[in-house]
Design a protein around this motif. Structure first.
Motif: not given
Length: 101
Positions: A87-100
């Motif tokens: 879940w941490e990996t998925h949330l980190d990926a979501l955070e990177r996506h939202l930052d973009k």
């Protein structure tokens, strides 16, 4: 015979008992007062938690004092660790996506 930890933890009153014991050791009477459950109900849940290895008790005079037994909780936490990392990996990926965005 091994007890299913998640079946034990599924019961809301047992989780409330564990939450209370997380703060301090308690007697059955203190748990009854804090949780506003009947003494037989608290005793029944404590027996299940004790048999499953989540709590231990000691006797002081005529009172049983209960406390968390962290070994069983660590075993549950160890089992959950790979899922938490996923879940941490998925949330980190979501955070990177939202930052973009």
């Amino acid at each position: 015979m091994s007890v299913d930890a998640f079946a034990v933890l599924a019961e809301p009153s047992r989780r409330r008992i564990l939450d209370t014991l997380r703060r301090a050791e308690c007697s059955v009477g203190e748990l009854v007062d804090t949780l506003e459950l009947s003494q037989p109900a608290v005793s029944k849940h404590l027996r299940v938690l004790r048999e499953a290895g989540f709590v231990s008790c000691r006797t002081v005079a005529q009172h049983r004092i209960y406390r968390l037994d962290l070994r069983r909780l660590r075993a549950v936490d160890d089992w959950l660790a790979p899922y938490r990392r996923m879940w941490e990996t998925h949330l980190d990926a979501l955070e990177r996506h939202l930052d973009k965005e």
